[in-house]
Write an enzyme that holds these catalytic residues in place. Sequence first.
Site, PDB file in Angstrom:
ATOM      1  N   GLY B 295       0.824  -1.206   0.000  1.00 47.81           N
ATOM      2  CA  GLY B 295       0.000   0.000   0.000  1.00 47.81           C
ATOM      3  C   GLY B 295       0.854   1.252   0.000  1.00 47.81           C
ATOM      4  N   SER B 296       0.346   2.296   0.660  1.00 47.49           N
ATOM      5  CA  SER B 296       0.943   3.631   0.532  1.00 47.49           C
ATOM      6  C   SER B 296       2.382   3.752   1.017  1.00 47.49           C
ATOM      7  CB  SER B 296       0.105   4.636   1.314  1.00 47.49           C
ATOM      8  OG  SER B 296      -1.229   4.526   0.941  1.00 47.49           O
ATOM      9  N   THR B 297       2.883   2.749   1.760  1.00 48.06           N
ATOM     10  CA  THR B 297       4.267   2.860   2.220  1.00 48.06           C
ATOM     11  C   THR B 297       5.241   2.877   1.047  1.00 48.06           C
ATOM     12  OG1 THR B 297       4.171   0.488   2.577  1.00 48.06           O
ATOM     13  CG2 THR B 297       4.014   1.866   4.524  1.00 48.06           C
TER      14      THR B 297
END
Lengths: 89, 576
Positions: B295-297
């Site tokens: 995801g956004s990491t």
Amino acid sequence: MTRLSLLLLAALALCAVGLVTSQHQARKLFVELEREHARARALDVEWGQLQLELSTWGLHSRVERLAAARLGLRAPDARRTRIVEHPAP
Amino acid sequence: MKFAESPVLAPRFPLWRSRFVLALFAVGFAVLAGRAVYLQAFNDEFLQAKGESRYSRVIEIPANRGRILDRNGEALAVSTPVKSIWAIPDDVVMNAQQLGRLAELLEMPKDEIRKRLAGAERDFTYVKRQIPPATADAVAALKVPGLHQSREYRRYYPGGEVMAHVLGFTGAADVGQEGIELAYQAHLAGKPGSRRVIKDRLGHIVEDVGSIREAQEGKDVRLALDSRIQSLAYGQLRATVEQHRARGGGIVVLDASTGEILALANLPAYNPNNRAKLVGSQLRNRAVTDEFEPGSTLKPFTVALALDRGKVKPTTVIQTAPGSLTIGSATIRDAHPGGAMTVEQVIQKSSNVGSAKIALGLPPAEMWELFADVGFGTAPRLGFPGEANGKLRPFKTWKPVEQATMSYGHGIAVSLLQLARAYTIFARDGELAPLSLLRVDMPVAGRTVLSPATARDVRRMLEMAVQPGGTAPLAQIMGYRVAGKTGTAHKLEHGGYAPDKYVSSFVGFAPASQPRLVIAVMIDEPSAGKYYGGQVAAPLFAKVMEGSLRALGVPPDAPMKPVELPPAGAEVKESV
């Protein structure tokens, strides 16, 4: 000639007795050495067990649990911590 | 009468008779001499062996398996000898008193012992395995015929479940089966030797004839692991997993300057000292073997690449209105449409549309190269069993929409350890640190992936992400500047995304002015209502980071004032 022979015979007998004695001494010392080796091994085993015990009793989670439960301690949060400068030695 | 005059001597015998007797004697002596020469010179092995067997013995020299120590020398795994009691049931003769005493010593019911001795095996049965040597000596003192003992080693793990996944365990015969025990089996294992000695009548060894095989003690392994940080990480991870009723979770703590793994914990875990009811899911070292869509990491990597190639500046404005972007037949959405944002704000607010637009301005080959450079798609090769490669498809097969979704961590899979390691490029001015399970004393050189200026720019953006106005204000720590990024991703299930199952993650480092630690946190399926990385994973990160920095004595780089949290209800939700 006979006297020399007798002298040599006596020397030989002495050497033989000496050999037997020193061999016996060597064996006795060796038994002792072995005993000490065995003791060293036993101590090594005990050391391992004590180390194990140390790690078990000194487990961080255990110390923390006991400190909290028995002594009512807790780690101070940063708000209650003051950092002081260490003066240069 | 004189002897010479005895009448017995009077008769004269023929000479041949005495010659014959002499010859008989001569032949007899010749046979004896021949036999003696034969036994002494030609066929000497048999008698020598017989002679030796009366005084010389071959004795086994046992060798210990090496210990596993943490970085400060604390013992994490120690082998200690134990005894096993076994019996030849047919030979056992025991009266009721002896049986009672035996049951007492072995802490077994009498019936259990009787049952074992009456079992199907007539020539060998274990009565009780792995008992302390002192108890075994007491059993030997009973002098029950048919009852024997053998020496074995048992490995103890004082840390129990806290270190379980890192250390692994040994199976029968003290051979490593999992974790470090398996990875460093050759190093840890000792080789028992043997030697030939002369024993006297009393059984004392009186002379050392020679060693047949030298015994080799197993060598100790000193890990990079810090047991203080490890117990903190495990304890907090467990609290978080319980609080959010999650299926599992993982945490990795790395030293940014050396790449050492200071802590690595997973849930569910198990107790390596008691593995009776072990199931596969407990055994798995998730942080290393399981891959997930981060995801956004992953957004900082795309942005870093765009900055490095000069495509954007931190202040470049990107239009994210109306909060969705259609590429082909797919639509990318933001949870909260943000309008025009700077590149900094794309990271701070975690905008999918913003990062997709930045990604579409980059050549796929370069994006792939960066991902591969930071270690995605290849196993870290630490020696742990079953290290995950992660999934990074070749860029030639990427469609534009996939390139866009990959920029925010979908369509690509990594392990938590890979993710933590990848973040070292931001923590150490563009260099990727090599990972190490063993203690390293000097800072190590990494491989340069980004320019230092880019790494510093991204670091500042990641710092904004944890401040009020970012997605993870709960990751802040009083006294230290923190930088990091949240991730919240739908779980992949049966080839599609499960609508109500999430993986929440947070990766960050501190102190931001001179990063010392990188911590990556992953919580699998939090199901107590909250699921955003900023709500579930960030607080765990903050607790572990705060405790670890304090344990290491890292000087604070921010004023000691309470952390600022946005008013309730005003949190920035990231896009999922």
